[in-house]
Design an enzyme around this catalytic site. Structure first.
Site, PDB file in Angstrom:
ATOM      1  N   GLY A   1       0.853  -1.195   0.000  1.00 48.12           N
ATOM      2  CA  GLY A   1       0.000   0.000   0.000  1.00 48.12           C
ATOM      3  C   GLY A   1       0.881   1.234   0.000  1.00 48.12           C
ATOM      4  O   GLY A   1       1.738   1.391   0.878  1.00 48.12           O
TER       5      GLY A   1
ATOM      6  N   ALA B   1      -1.366   6.784   2.371  1.00 47.85           N
ATOM      7  CA  ALA B   1      -1.065   7.521   3.609  1.00 47.85           C
ATOM      8  C   ALA B   1      -0.060   6.793   4.513  1.00 47.85           C
ATOM      9  O   ALA B   1       1.061   7.261   4.734  1.00 47.85           O
ATOM     10  CB  ALA B   1      -2.372   7.806   4.350  1.00 47.85           C
TER      11      ALA B   1
ATOM     12  N   CYS C   1      -8.102  12.803   0.775  1.00 50.65           N
ATOM     13  CA  CYS C   1      -8.963  13.773   1.443  1.00 50.65           C
ATOM     14  C   CYS C   1      -9.346  14.923   0.511  1.00 50.65           C
ATOM     15  O   CYS C   1     -10.324  15.618   0.761  1.00 50.65           O
ATOM     16  CB  CYS C   1      -8.268  14.310   2.689  1.00 50.65           C
ATOM     17  SG  CYS C   1      -7.582  12.993   3.713  1.00 50.65           S
TER      18      CYS C   1
ATOM     19  N   VAL D   1      -0.110  -7.391  -3.844  1.00 53.77           N
ATOM     20  CA  VAL D   1       0.395  -8.489  -3.016  1.00 53.77           C
ATOM     21  C   VAL D   1      -0.787  -9.414  -2.759  1.00 53.77           C
ATOM     22  O   VAL D   1      -1.806  -8.992  -2.203  1.00 53.77           O
ATOM     23  CB  VAL D   1       0.997  -7.963  -1.693  1.00 53.77           C
ATOM     24  CG1 VAL D   1       1.364  -9.127  -0.774  1.00 53.77           C
ATOM     25  CG2 VAL D   1       2.208  -7.091  -1.972  1.00 53.77           C
TER      26      VAL D   1
ATOM     27  N   THR E   1       2.087  -6.810  14.291  1.00 46.83           N
ATOM     28  CA  THR E   1       0.965  -7.759  14.255  1.00 46.83           C
ATOM     29  C   THR E   1       1.329  -8.982  15.105  1.00 46.83           C
ATOM     30  O   THR E   1       2.353  -8.978  15.793  1.00 46.83           O
ATOM     31  CB  THR E   1       0.696  -8.236  12.812  1.00 46.83           C
ATOM     32  OG1 THR E   1       1.851  -8.990  12.386  1.00 46.83           O
ATOM     33  CG2 THR E   1       0.463  -7.071  11.860  1.00 46.83           C
ATOM     34  N   SER E   2       0.532 -10.032  14.991  1.00 47.61           N
ATOM     35  CA  SER E   2       0.834 -11.246  15.756  1.00 47.61           C
ATOM     36  C   SER E   2       2.096 -11.939  15.233  1.00 47.61           C
ATOM     37  O   SER E   2       2.588 -12.873  15.851  1.00 47.61           O
ATOM     38  CB  SER E   2      -0.370 -12.197  15.731  1.00 47.61           C
ATOM     39  OG  SER E   2      -0.773 -12.423  14.392  1.00 47.61           O
TER      40      SER E   2
ATOM     41  N   ASP F   1      -5.917   2.479   8.088  1.00 48.27           N
ATOM     42  CA  ASP F   1      -7.343   2.128   8.162  1.00 48.27           C
ATOM     43  C   ASP F   1      -7.578   0.628   8.342  1.00 48.27           C
ATOM     44  O   ASP F   1      -8.679   0.217   8.709  1.00 48.27           O
ATOM     45  CB  ASP F   1      -8.057   2.556   6.867  1.00 48.27           C
ATOM     46  CG  ASP F   1      -8.184   4.063   6.739  1.00 48.27           C
ATOM     47  OD1 ASP F   1      -7.723   4.784   7.645  1.00 48.27           O
ATOM     48  OD2 ASP F   1      -8.749   4.516   5.727  1.00 48.27           O
TER      49      ASP F   1
HETATM   50  P1  FAD Z   1      -5.036   4.134   1.969  1.00 45.36           P
HETATM   51  O1  FAD Z   1      -4.613   5.553   1.949  1.00 45.36           O
HETATM   52  O2  FAD Z   1      -6.376   3.777   1.483  1.00 45.36           O
HETATM   53  O3  FAD Z   1      -3.944   3.327   1.168  1.00 45.36           O
HETATM   54  C1  FAD Z   1      -4.002   1.955   1.044  1.00 45.36           C
HETATM   55  C2  FAD Z   1      -3.465   1.556  -0.307  1.00 45.36           C
HETATM   56  O4  FAD Z   1      -3.138   0.174  -0.274  1.00 45.36           O
HETATM   57  C3  FAD Z   1      -4.502   1.700  -1.419  1.00 45.36           C
HETATM   58  O5  FAD Z   1      -4.050   2.597  -2.398  1.00 45.36           O
HETATM   59  C4  FAD Z   1      -4.672   0.287  -1.980  1.00 45.36           C
HETATM   60  O6  FAD Z   1      -4.765   0.266  -3.380  1.00 45.36           O
HETATM   61  C5  FAD Z   1      -3.393  -0.389  -1.524  1.00 45.36           C
HETATM   62  N1  FAD Z   1      -3.540  -1.843  -1.350  1.00 45.36           N
HETATM   63  C6  FAD Z   1      -4.491  -2.502  -0.646  1.00 45.36           C
HETATM   64  N2  FAD Z   1      -4.270  -3.831  -0.683  1.00 45.36           N
HETATM   65  C7  FAD Z   1      -3.158  -4.008  -1.419  1.00 45.36           C
HETATM   66  C8  FAD Z   1      -2.436  -5.165  -1.827  1.00 45.36           C
HETATM   67  N3  FAD Z   1      -2.809  -6.379  -1.447  1.00 45.36           N
HETATM   68  N4  FAD Z   1      -1.340  -4.993  -2.598  1.00 45.36           N
HETATM   69  C9  FAD Z   1      -0.928  -3.747  -2.975  1.00 45.36           C
HETATM   70  N5  FAD Z   1      -1.585  -2.632  -2.621  1.00 45.36           N
HETATM   71  C10 FAD Z   1      -2.683  -2.752  -1.847  1.00 45.36           C
HETATM   72  N6  FAD Z   1      -9.092  11.421   6.589  1.00 45.36           N
HETATM   73  C11 FAD Z   1      -8.887  12.540   7.317  1.00 45.36           C
HETATM   74  O7  FAD Z   1      -8.241  12.469   8.367  1.00 45.36           O
HETATM   75  N7  FAD Z   1      -9.390  13.738   6.898  1.00 45.36           N
HETATM   76  C12 FAD Z   1     -10.094  13.872   5.745  1.00 45.36           C
HETATM   77  O8  FAD Z   1     -10.511  14.981   5.378  1.00 45.36           O
HETATM   78  C13 FAD Z   1     -10.334  12.716   4.981  1.00 45.36           C
HETATM   79  N8  FAD Z   1     -11.052  12.783   3.830  1.00 45.36           N
HETATM   80  C14 FAD Z   1     -11.223  11.650   3.089  1.00 45.36           C
HETATM   81  C15 FAD Z   1     -11.940  11.752   1.906  1.00 45.36           C
HETATM   82  C16 FAD Z   1     -12.136  10.634   1.114  1.00 45.36           C
HETATM   83  C17 FAD Z   1     -12.916  10.752  -0.144  1.00 45.36           C
HETATM   84  C18 FAD Z   1     -11.574   9.387   1.511  1.00 45.36           C
HETATM   85  C19 FAD Z   1     -11.755   8.175   0.657  1.00 45.36           C
HETATM   86  C20 FAD Z   1     -10.869   9.291   2.707  1.00 45.36           C
HETATM   87  C21 FAD Z   1     -10.687  10.410   3.491  1.00 45.36           C
HETATM   88  N9  FAD Z   1      -9.983  10.341   4.697  1.00 45.36           N
HETATM   89  C22 FAD Z   1      -9.801  11.483   5.438  1.00 45.36           C
HETATM   90  C23 FAD Z   1      -9.453   9.072   5.200  1.00 45.36           C
HETATM   91  C24 FAD Z   1      -7.988   8.892   4.844  1.00 45.36           C
HETATM   92  O9  FAD Z   1      -7.836   9.061   3.475  1.00 45.36           O
HETATM   93  C25 FAD Z   1      -7.539   7.499   5.270  1.00 45.36           C
HETATM   94  O10 FAD Z   1      -7.699   7.390   6.662  1.00 45.36           O
HETATM   95  C26 FAD Z   1      -6.084   7.211   4.927  1.00 45.36           C
HETATM   96  O11 FAD Z   1      -5.858   7.343   3.551  1.00 45.36           O
HETATM   97  C27 FAD Z   1      -5.708   5.794   5.366  1.00 45.36           C
HETATM   98  O12 FAD Z   1      -4.430   5.479   4.963  1.00 45.36           O
HETATM   99  P2  FAD Z   1      -4.011   3.964   4.661  1.00 45.36           P
HETATM  100  O13 FAD Z   1      -2.581   4.005   4.266  1.00 45.36           O
HETATM  101  O14 FAD Z   1      -4.417   3.102   5.778  1.00 45.36           O
HETATM  102  O15 FAD Z   1      -4.916   3.530   3.440  1.00 45.36           O
END
Ligand code: FAD
Length: 442
Positions: free
Chosen positions: A7, A10, A42, A80, A270-271, A280
């Site tokens: 991923g 963020a 966001c 992955v 993790t475990s 998230d």
């Molecule tokens: P993500 O940013 O979703 O990144 C995860 C990435 O992993 C994805 O791109 C996905 O394609 C990739 N992935 C998943 N599985 C695999 C795999 N098996 N192999 C390879 N790649 C993989 N938060 C705020 O705090 N304020 C805001 O104003 C806000 N506005 C938002 C508006 C929108 C429209 C959205 C959708 C979200 C918003 N958020 C906001 C939430 C914030 O974007 C998320 O909390 C944050 O992006 C989480 O980060 P992350 O790295 O966990 O996941």
């Protein structure tokens, strides 16, 4: 050492940058399923609405930029699909090819997927969700091609309300449908009511306490609600929440929490001792209640990514929990919250007292002051601040940040009385709204 990050947005991109800063020699491989890394999730609603005009501005960091700056091997359009934790190996699928990569440490930051409930008729091109660049291109493309005059947004969390506003900005007739009795569930109902009124005053048709039963229709989407009411619309954005992407972790035999998020310790481990998880996809400890929960927000995801990298590099770093500090624009109002709301405290049987104050954003005699309403929740025993919600216009962001600090550092309402905050008439009052909340509560 070789670290693979799953991923690249963020949590993943933060972890990658931090790893490189701490270790010049580590081999860092970032695998992203989509076509883009480090984009501004966001900002997506505001690009759809036209406030953010250039698509490129959403791409905070590009693949080439990050590879060059941080010397990271980035592979987009690569998924992955399997983790073999005994062999410390992952399987990657890209462009029809499958291959394996070994790791010393693995960081999972796969995020959360928009929930698509099994509502009859939901699978059609006019009904869309919003998570990434591909989704935004689809929604924007649909709007440009079909010039829809009306839209329905199903679900009124942050994303739902932001989408409703942005579609309205495009001149559409917007219907916002919420199954529970209020919009924006992180707020208590009396605070949400002000926002509901504002949404309606700005021309959005709002329906609460009614859920979608099915979608029908050929050219237009006919929405049939549980009550029997029917609405027809040109397009639908579905924003009924997100679910942690846990499949990879689950299949690998990593422990999950009760809410379905990946279970991690305070080091983000993790475990499996060689696998970390952030963002998230994980369950976090609620900073106020201590209960494990899911809080999908960008700030926590970024911080957790950094913490995982620290620990992998031998720099002990601890994540103390998420308090859910959040803010959003609702047309020309601002709504923000931090810590626990009253609903949660009540449900969990945590004793609390509350105060409401209405204060000016700055001195009333200086032009342009607006009122803000602050709801403060605090402990009856020692006055500890448990949570706060604010609805207003200017200056809400500043006050919620002060109150977020109060929650984080176990301040009491007596501490709020004492805070010495910046004041000159264009910015505040000699008694700042946060002081006022403390005076009334203490
Ligand atoms: P993500 O940013 O979703 O990144 C995860 C990435 O992993 C994805 O791109 C996905 O394609 C990739 N992935 C998943 N599985 C695999 C795999 N098996 N192999 C390879 N790649 C993989 N938060 C705020 O705090 N304020 C805001 O104003 C806000 N506005 C938002 C508006 C929108 C429209 C959205 C959708 C979200 C918003 N958020 C906001 C939430 C914030 O974007 C998320 O909390 C944050 O992006 C989480 O980060 P992350 O790295 O966990 O996941």
């Amino acid at each position: 050492k070789k670290v693979i990050i799953v991923g690249g947005v963020a949590g993943g991109a933060s972890a990658a940058a931090r790893l490189r800063r701490l270790d010049e020699t580590a081999q860092i491989l970032m695998i992203e399923r989509g076509g883009y890394i480090s984009f501004a999730n966001c900002g997506l609603p505001y690009y759809i609405g036209g406030t953010i005009k250039e698509r490129d501005k959403l791409l905070v960091q590009t693949e080439e930029g990050m590879e060059k700056r941080f010397n990271i091997d980035i592979r987009v359009n690569s998924e992955v699909t399997k983790i073999d934790k005994n062999k410390k190996e992952v399987e990657i699928v890209s462009g029809g090819k499958t291959y394996k990569e070994s790791y010393d440490f693995l960081i999972l930051s796969p995020g959360a997927n928009p929930v698509v409930p099994p509502i009859p008729g939901i699978e059609r091109e006019e009904i869309m969700t919003l998570r990434n660049m591909e989704d935004v291109d689809k929604i924007k493309g649909y709007i440009q091609k079909n010039r829809p005059k009306s839209a329905a947004v199903i679900g009124s969390g942050y994303v739902g309300v932001e989408m409703a506003e942005n579609l309205k900005e495009l001149g559409m007739d917007v219907l916002l449908i919420e199954a529970t009795e209020q919009i924006l569930g992180v707020f208590d109902v009396e605070m949400a009511r002000m926002l509901e009124k504002h949404v309606v005053d700005n021309g959005i048709k709002l329906i609460t306490k009614d859920a979608v039963e099915r979608f029908e229709g050929k050219n237009k989407v006919e929405i049939v609600l549980k009550s029997g009411r029917k609405f027809s619309t040109d397009m639908v954005v579905l924003s009924v929440g997100v679910r942690p992407e846990n499949k990879l972790a689950k299949d690998a035999g990593l422990e999950l929490g009760e809410r379905g998020g990946i279970k991690v310790d305070e080091h983000m481990r993790t475990s499996d001792p060689y696998i970390y998880a952030v963002g998230d996809a994980i369950e976090v400890k609620d900073f106020v209640t201590g209960v494990n929960t899911l809080i999908p927000l960008a700030g926590p995801a970024n911080k957790q990514g950094r913490i995982a990298a620290d620990n992998i590099c031998g720099k002990e770093s601890i994540y103390k929990g998420t308090q859910g500090t959040a803010i959003l624009k609702v047309f020309d109002l601002t709504a923000a919250s931090t810590g626990s709301n009253e609903k949660t405290l009540k449900r969990m049987g945590i004793p609390y007292l509350k105060s409401y104050t209405i204060s000016g954003s700055h001195a009333g005699y200086y032009p342009g002051a607006f009122t803000m309403q602050i709801k403060l929740l605090f402990s009856p025993e020692d006055g500890r601040v448990l949570g706060a919600q604010i609805v207003g216009r200017d200056g809400v962001d500043k006050r919620i940040d002060v109150l977020a600090e109060a929650v984080r550092h176990n301040f009491t309402v007596y501490d709020l009385e004492e805070l010495e905050l910046a004041y000159a008439p264009p910015y505040s009052s000699a008694k700042d709204p946060v002081n006022m909340a403390g005076f009334v509560a203490a």
